[in-house]
Design an enzyme around this catalytic site. Structure first.
Site, PDB file in Angstrom:
ATOM      1  N   ASP A 183       0.850  -1.193   0.000  1.00 28.62           N
ATOM      2  CA  ASP A 183       0.000   0.000   0.000  1.00 28.62           C
ATOM      3  C   ASP A 183       0.885   1.243   0.000  1.00 28.62           C
ATOM      4  OD1 ASP A 183      -2.284   1.482  -0.089  1.00 28.62           O
ATOM      5  OD2 ASP A 183      -2.789   1.272   2.022  1.00 28.62           O
ATOM      6  N   LYS A 186       2.105   3.414  -5.967  1.00 34.62           N
ATOM      7  CA  LYS A 186       1.594   2.411  -6.906  1.00 34.62           C
ATOM      8  C   LYS A 186       2.607   2.103  -8.011  1.00 34.62           C
ATOM      9  CE  LYS A 186      -1.562   3.235  -4.122  1.00 34.62           C
ATOM     10  NZ  LYS A 186      -1.430   2.558  -2.825  1.00 34.62           N
ATOM     11  N   ASP A 211      -3.307  -3.033  -2.466  1.00 37.67           N
ATOM     12  CA  ASP A 211      -4.465  -2.145  -2.431  1.00 37.67           C
ATOM     13  C   ASP A 211      -4.415  -1.153  -3.593  1.00 37.67           C
ATOM     14  OD1 ASP A 211      -6.822  -1.070  -1.502  1.00 37.67           O
ATOM     15  OD2 ASP A 211      -5.865   0.242  -0.025  1.00 37.67           O
ATOM     16  N   ASN A 212      -5.584  -0.580  -3.905  1.00 40.12           N
ATOM     17  CA  ASN A 212      -5.709   0.506  -4.893  1.00 40.12           C
ATOM     18  C   ASN A 212      -5.221   0.131  -6.285  1.00 40.12           C
ATOM     19  OD1 ASN A 212      -4.566   2.420  -2.171  1.00 40.12           O
ATOM     20  ND2 ASN A 212      -6.681   2.502  -2.880  1.00 40.12           N
ATOM     21  N   GLU A 241     -11.502   3.887  -0.273  1.00 43.39           N
ATOM     22  CA  GLU A 241     -11.667   4.122   1.154  1.00 43.39           C
ATOM     23  C   GLU A 241     -12.238   5.510   1.454  1.00 43.39           C
ATOM     24  OE1 GLU A 241      -7.334   4.613  -0.125  1.00 43.39           O
ATOM     25  OE2 GLU A 241      -8.873   3.049  -0.276  1.00 43.39           O
TER      26      GLU A 241
END
Length: 259
Positions: A183, A186, A211-212, A241
């Protein structure tokens, strides 16, 4: 007259764009404009403001209370890209299913996910959490101590992930990673995953959760996962989120080894 007519002609398009992208506009306001204003007014970083809120609203030694305080602050006061409660439940479930003894977290930020992972560790489990930003690492350490976790449970490593991963075996004595949570930046997902593959620390059945991967997105990471043939994988669909209407997802990878 011509200008008015042109303006009226574009009005439906403008309204359509506002309606379609309203959730992104709200995110821009909360994540950028509010943050900039409060940075100037308070003289504190957003992470420091979050810590002050948690410190005054959570019960020391109670990880659940600390996560609840974070969630309240992030949903009602200022936006921070923690994993949040909805995707957090997916992470909780995966940790409960796997019961990992050695966990690596890339991107501690201000300690939310570190607390979430640490509270799920089985007896004897250990979390190594990596954060490159000195200020955020300081907040993470305070949050972990507030939650009741010591160095025997969580080791905080303050360095860039691409410098830490190649040293995990030699400097930290790790032989295998049971679970990895990504996380951080990216753009680092794909190269860091390849570093993990090259490190020899991934064994058959090791789990990587990122994540993401849909927003803001990690296309190079997903492309590598698809092409490598090293993983069984899927994306858990969710929303961003502390936001509504913005699609996101978490990738779950199970390492199969070199075929």
């Amino acid at each position: 007259m011509v200008s008015s007519a042109i303006a009226l002609a574009f009005l439906p398009l403008l309204l359509t764009l506002i309606i379609r992208y309203r959730f992104y506009m709200v995110l821009l306001y909360r994540a950028v404009l509010v943050r900039f204003w409060r940075d100037c007014v308070s003289g504190l970083s957003r992470e420091e403001r979050a810590y002050q809120y948690v410190l005054t609203h959570a019960t020391p030694g109670d990880p659940d209370s600390i996560l609840d305080a974070f969630d309240t602050w992030c949903s009602k006061v200022e936006f921070i890209s923690n994993i949040g409660p909805k995707k957090g439940k997916i992470l909780d479930r995966l940790l409960m299913e796997q019961r990992p003894l050695v966990v690596l977290e890339l991107g501690a930020h201000c300690g939310y996910s570190s607390v979430r992972i640490a509270r799920a560790l089985p007896l004897g489990g250990r979390l190594y959490t990596v954060e490159m930003d000195q200020g955020n690492a300081g907040i993470t350490e305070k949050i972990l101590r507030l939650a009741g976790f010591d160095d025997d449970t969580v080791e905080l490593i303050v360095n860039p992930s691409d410098e830490v991963i190649p040293k995990l075996r030699a400097e930290f004595g790790l032989e295998r990673l049971d679970f990895v949570f990504m996380d951080h930046w990216k753009k680092c997902y794909a190269p860091d995953l390849q570093l993990l593959e090259d490190s020899g620390l991934l064994g058959k059945g090791s789990v990587i959760v990122a994540d993401n991967v849909l927003f803001p997105g990690a296309p190079k990471f997903l492309r590598h996962v698809r092409r490598s043939g090293l993983y069984e994988w899927k994306v858990h669909r969710a929303t961003l989120e502390y936001s509504r209407g913005i699609r996101d997802g978490m990738a779950e990878l199970i390492y199969q080894g070199i075929v």
